[in-house]
Design a protein around this motif. Sequence first.
Motif, short mmCIF file in Angstrom:
data_model
loop_
_atom_site.label_atom_id
_atom_site.label_comp_id
_atom_site.label_asym_id
_atom_site.label_seq_id
_atom_site.Cartn_x
_atom_site.Cartn_y
_atom_site.Cartn_z
N CYS A 28 33.76 39.64 94.53
CA CYS A 28 33.84 40.38 95.79
C CYS A 28 32.78 41.47 95.85
N CYS A 29 32.52 42.13 94.71
CA CYS A 29 31.47 43.17 94.69
C CYS A 29 30.09 42.57 94.93
N LEU A 30 29.81 41.42 94.33
CA LEU A 30 28.52 40.76 94.55
C LEU A 30 28.39 40.31 96.00
N TRP A 31 29.49 39.83 96.58
CA TRP A 31 29.47 39.45 98.00
C TRP A 31 29.14 40.66 98.86
N ARG A 32 29.74 41.81 98.54
CA ARG A 32 29.47 43.04 99.30
C ARG A 32 28.03 43.50 99.10
N ALA A 33 27.49 43.31 97.89
CA ALA A 33 26.13 43.77 97.60
C ALA A 33 25.10 43.06 98.45
N ARG A 34 25.37 41.83 98.87
CA ARG A 34 24.41 41.06 99.66
C ARG A 34 24.26 41.59 101.07
N ARG A 35 25.17 42.42 101.52
CA ARG A 35 25.14 42.88 102.92
C ARG A 35 25.36 44.38 103.05
N ASP A 36 25.08 45.14 102.00
CA ASP A 36 25.40 46.56 102.01
C ASP A 36 24.21 47.36 101.50
#
Length: 483
Positions: free
Chosen positions: A42-50
Motif C-alpha cells: 500500500c505504501c508503494l502504491w501511494r508513493a507512485r502518486r504522491d
Amino acid sequence: MPLLLVLLFLVCHGLVLAAGAGTAGTGSFGFLIAAPLLAAGCCLWRARRDAAALGWCAIAVAMLLWSGGMALNLIDALAAGRTDLTPRASMLLYVLYAVPLVFILARARSERTSISLIDATLAALLGVLFFVHTGFFADRVDVDDAALDNMRYMFDIQNLCIAVFSIVRWLAADTAEWRSLFRALALYAVGYLLAAGYINHFSSEDSFGAYNDLLIDLPFLILAWLAVRSVRASSFAPSPRLSRLVQAGGPMILPLLLLVIGTLVVDHARALAVTGFVVATLGFGLRSMLLQIGLLEHQAALDQLARQDGLTGVANRRQFDAVLQSEWSRACRSGGGLGLLLVDIDHFKAFNDAHGHPAGDRCLQIVAACLQANVRRAGDCLARYGGEEFAVIVPEAGLDDMATLAETLRLAVAALALPEGPVSISIGVGFLQPSNTRDARQLLADADAALYAAKHAGRNRVCVGTAQLPQQPVHAPPPVGAA
C-alpha cells in the motif's frame, strides 16, 4: 472498502488461531508475514502518486525488513530451534527495520542527493550499533537475569523514539502530502509501540499462535489503510516557527543517536563505538558544509533574481537605479563624463494589439538580446527601464562614442527578422559632466527629453541632448512603417 478488508484480515487470522493451526502457530505466521507485506504494498502504491514518495518508499522498505524478520522466525519455529542463525538474523532485521524510518524522520523535506547519502550512512551505522548493543544482551540471556529486560527496554526506546519523532514531524509538516505521511507513520508507530510493549513485557512467555498475534497485525493494517486513503484538505496550519525549528533541528537526530548508542557500546565494542563517534562528527560537519554551500548558492540565485528582469534577463529597474547612482558617484570623484541611452520600441502598443501579448513578450526578449549583444563594453549596463523601454548606462565615454553606440543599436534592431515583421527603436542620448550638475536626475531628464524628440521627429532615429548642447537629431533615417 479498505476498512472492510482490514476487518476481514483480522477475522481470518482469528479463525486460524481458533482452529489451532499447528503447535508452533505456523498458520498464524502467514498472517504475521502478510500484514507488513500488505502495508509495504500500500505504501508503494501511494508513493507512485504522491509528492511525499520518498517517505512512503522508506516506510515500505521498513515493512519489508520487518516481514523478513518474521519469516526468519517462522523458519526457526519449523526447525524447532535446531539452528542458532535464524534468531540472530531475525533480530538484525528487526533492528534494521528502524533505519529507513529514522532516516525519513531526520531529513528535511527535500535535500541534495549527497546530503541524503550522508543521512543514509549515519542511519545504517546507527542500526549496526544498535544491533551490536542488543546482541550483547542476547548473548547474555542465559547467564544474566537482567539481559532479557535490557533487550526489551532497548526495543522500547527504539519504538518510543520513532513514535515521538513521527508525532513531532506530523505537527510540524507544512504540506498536505507530508502531513498525511507523518500522520500515518505516527499512528502506526504509536500502535506498534503499544502492541510491542504489551507483548514484550506482559505476554512474552506466549509463543506465536496465541490471540496476541492479532495485536501485532493491527499497526500494519492501520498503516495499510491510511496509505490507501485519499488526502483530504485540512484546515490545520502548523506554526511556521515550529516547522522551521523541526526542519533545522531534524538533521541533528542521527548524529546525536549515534553518539548515544556509541557510548552504550563502548565497553563491549570499542572500535565500533569510536567509528560511530567519528562518523557522527564528520558526517554532521560535512552535511552542514554541503547545506551551507546550498544556502549560499540559493542566496546568490535570489540576489541575481532581485537584480534581473524576469522576462528579458537584463538588469531590472532596481539594479538600474543602483548602477546609475554608483557610476554617478564614481564620475563625480574622477571628473569624467557619464552617458545614458534611453531606448523605446516604436509602436509597441500597436504591435501588442495586433499580434497578442505572447508575441509582444517574445519581441521584448529578442530586442533585449540584440541590445545586449551590441553593448560590448564590460562597464556598460543594459536594463529594462519599464514596459517597452530600455536604458544603457555608459560610463567613461565621450558624446561621439555615445551617438555611435546608439546608432549601432538602432541598426541592429532594424535588421532583426521577427515573424510578425520588422521593428524599430527610438533612442535618446543623455551625456553630462557630474561636476556641472547636482545629481543624476538631470542625466535622466536629458535622455528622456532626447527620446521624446526622437519619437516626435518620426521615430526610428537617435537624438542627442546634453546639459550644455541643444537637442539635435543624429543619423535620422527615413521613417519606417509601424511595426
